[in-house]
Write a protein that holds these residues in place. Structure first.
Motif, PDB file in Angstrom:
ATOM      1  N   GLU A 127      10.238   9.624  -4.675  1.00  0.00           N
ATOM      2  CA  GLU A 127       9.997   9.558  -3.127  1.00  0.00           C
ATOM      3  C   GLU A 127      10.672  10.503  -1.733  1.00  0.00           C
ATOM      4  OE1 GLU A 127       7.136   7.879  -3.041  1.00  0.00           O
ATOM      5  OE2 GLU A 127       7.289   7.157  -4.747  1.00  0.00           O
ATOM      6  N   GLN A 148       8.371   4.154   0.218  1.00  0.00           N
ATOM      7  CA  GLN A 148       6.567   3.854  -0.384  1.00  0.00           C
ATOM      8  C   GLN A 148       6.200   3.265  -1.109  1.00  0.00           C
ATOM      9  OE1 GLN A 148       5.117   6.834   1.191  1.00  0.00           O
ATOM     10  NE2 GLN A 148       3.847   5.479   0.879  1.00  0.00           N
ATOM     11  N   HIS A 149       5.236   2.552  -1.008  1.00  0.00           N
ATOM     12  CA  HIS A 149       5.091   1.766  -1.571  1.00  0.00           C
ATOM     13  C   HIS A 149       4.017   2.287  -2.821  1.00  0.00           C
ATOM     14  CE1 HIS A 149       1.988  -2.624  -3.182  1.00  0.00           C
ATOM     15  NE2 HIS A 149       3.916  -2.828  -3.041  1.00  0.00           N
ATOM     16  N   SER A 197      -1.565   4.892  -0.460  1.00  0.00           N
ATOM     17  CA  SER A 197      -0.915   6.002  -0.065  1.00  0.00           C
ATOM     18  C   SER A 197      -0.798   6.508   1.437  1.00  0.00           C
ATOM     19  CB  SER A 197      -2.304   7.363  -0.584  1.00  0.00           C
ATOM     20  OG  SER A 197      -3.672   6.848  -0.141  1.00  0.00           O
ATOM     21  N   LEU A 235      12.866   5.866   0.049  1.00  0.00           N
ATOM     22  CA  LEU A 235      12.988   7.034   0.871  1.00  0.00           C
ATOM     23  C   LEU A 235      14.372   6.873   2.057  1.00  0.00           C
ATOM     24  CD1 LEU A 235       9.322   7.197   2.364  1.00  0.00           C
ATOM     25  CD2 LEU A 235      11.125   9.299   0.661  1.00  0.00           C
ATOM     26  N   SER A 293       1.090   5.935   4.462  1.00  0.00           N
ATOM     27  CA  SER A 293       2.468   6.837   5.286  1.00  0.00           C
ATOM     28  C   SER A 293       3.630   5.297   4.797  1.00  0.00           C
ATOM     29  CB  SER A 293       2.541   6.968   6.998  1.00  0.00           C
ATOM     30  OG  SER A 293       2.170   5.613   7.795  1.00  0.00           O
ATOM     31  N   PRO A 294       4.952   6.047   4.919  1.00  0.00           N
ATOM     32  CA  PRO A 294       5.756   4.597   4.307  1.00  0.00           C
ATOM     33  C   PRO A 294       5.522   3.855   5.743  1.00  0.00           C
ATOM     34  CG  PRO A 294       6.394   7.482   4.162  1.00  0.00           C
ATOM     35  CD  PRO A 294       5.195   7.353   5.129  1.00  0.00           C
ATOM     36  N   TRP A 295       6.342   3.048   4.690  1.00  0.00           N
ATOM     37  CA  TRP A 295       6.188   1.785   5.290  1.00  0.00           C
ATOM     38  C   TRP A 295       8.172   0.567   5.465  1.00  0.00           C
ATOM     39  CZ3 TRP A 295       3.532  -3.173   2.906  1.00  0.00           C
ATOM     40  CH2 TRP A 295       2.498  -2.694   2.289  1.00  0.00           C
ATOM     41  N   GLN A 351      12.241   3.648  -5.109  1.00  0.00           N
ATOM     42  CA  GLN A 351      10.668   2.986  -3.975  1.00  0.00           C
ATOM     43  C   GLN A 351      11.184   3.643  -2.966  1.00  0.00           C
ATOM     44  OE1 GLN A 351       8.726  -0.231  -5.838  1.00  0.00           O
ATOM     45  NE2 GLN A 351       7.837   0.041  -3.814  1.00  0.00           N
TER      46      GLN A 351
END
Length: 199
Positions: free
Chosen positions: A51, A77-78, A82, A186, A84-86, A184
């Motif tokens: 990621e 990133q789930h 697809s 970042l 934006s990151p959570w 997962q």
């Protein structure tokens, strides 16, 4: 020309493995982070994963892994999204058993204190190790489905995450999200560079 290449490589390395600016795109972390806040993310905090890389790869490992701590606010990133990151808060660690009853978090069978702040919709949640932060609720404790969760054991190298806005967050309570694997991640939300008006 040579200095320009060096500067480009340095900037690329800093963004890939150092720090990156992240815009909070939902209200799920209110009151800690507000919609539209800009947060500096330390991408080196938990090791290097795919990621972090600017190219696509099937590699799923973690280089130089470092485990998140309870209470860390993580960006991830789930795999089913697809977008934006959570961004959420780590509340339970690998090997622990977690559940929710009447809106109260239980870790290893012990209910975590949830203390109401007078005249507000905020509560102070206290986790083991005296990790303390505010959560926001718009509904009374125990009156909505997301206030209940049967016991779940967290697998190795995975983490249970929640949003601080408990009635407005899609997080590990939702089977479509589930626990978050370390590969997962970042990075860790380090500090707020620019914030909206105070909550």
């Amino acid at each position: 020309m040579g200095w320009a290449c060096v500067a480009f490589v340095a900037a690329w390395g800093l963004k890939t493995f150092g720090f990156e600016l992240f815009r909070v795109s939902s209200a799920s972390m209110t009151p800690t982070l507000l919609l539209g806040d800009y947060v500096v993310v330390a991408k080196y905090a938990y090791g290097v994963t795919r990621e972090n890389l600017p190219w696509r790869t099937s590699w799923s490992g973690v280089l130089a892994p470092c485990a998140p701590k309870r209470g860390d606010i993580v960006v991830f990133q789930h795999p089913r999204s697809s977008a934006s990151p959570w961004i959420k808060r780590v509340v339970a660690l690998p090997g622990e058993r977690v559940c929710l009853t009447q809106g109260r978090l239980c870790l290893e069978g012990v209910v975590c204190p949830l203390l109401a702040q007078p005249f507000t919709t905020l509560y102070d949640e206290v986790l083991p190790g005296n990790v303390r932060y505010s959560v926001h609720r718009t509904k009374e404790l125990g009156c909505v489905e997301e206030d209940y969760l049967s016991p779940v054991k967290i697998p190795k190298d995975a983490y249970f995450v929640l949003g601080d806005a408990r009635n407005a967050s899609q997080d590990s309570r939702d089977p479509a999200v589930g626990v978050i694997a370390q590969n997962q991640l970042l990075g860790r939300a380090q500090w707020v560079l620019f914030s909206q008006e105070p909550y």
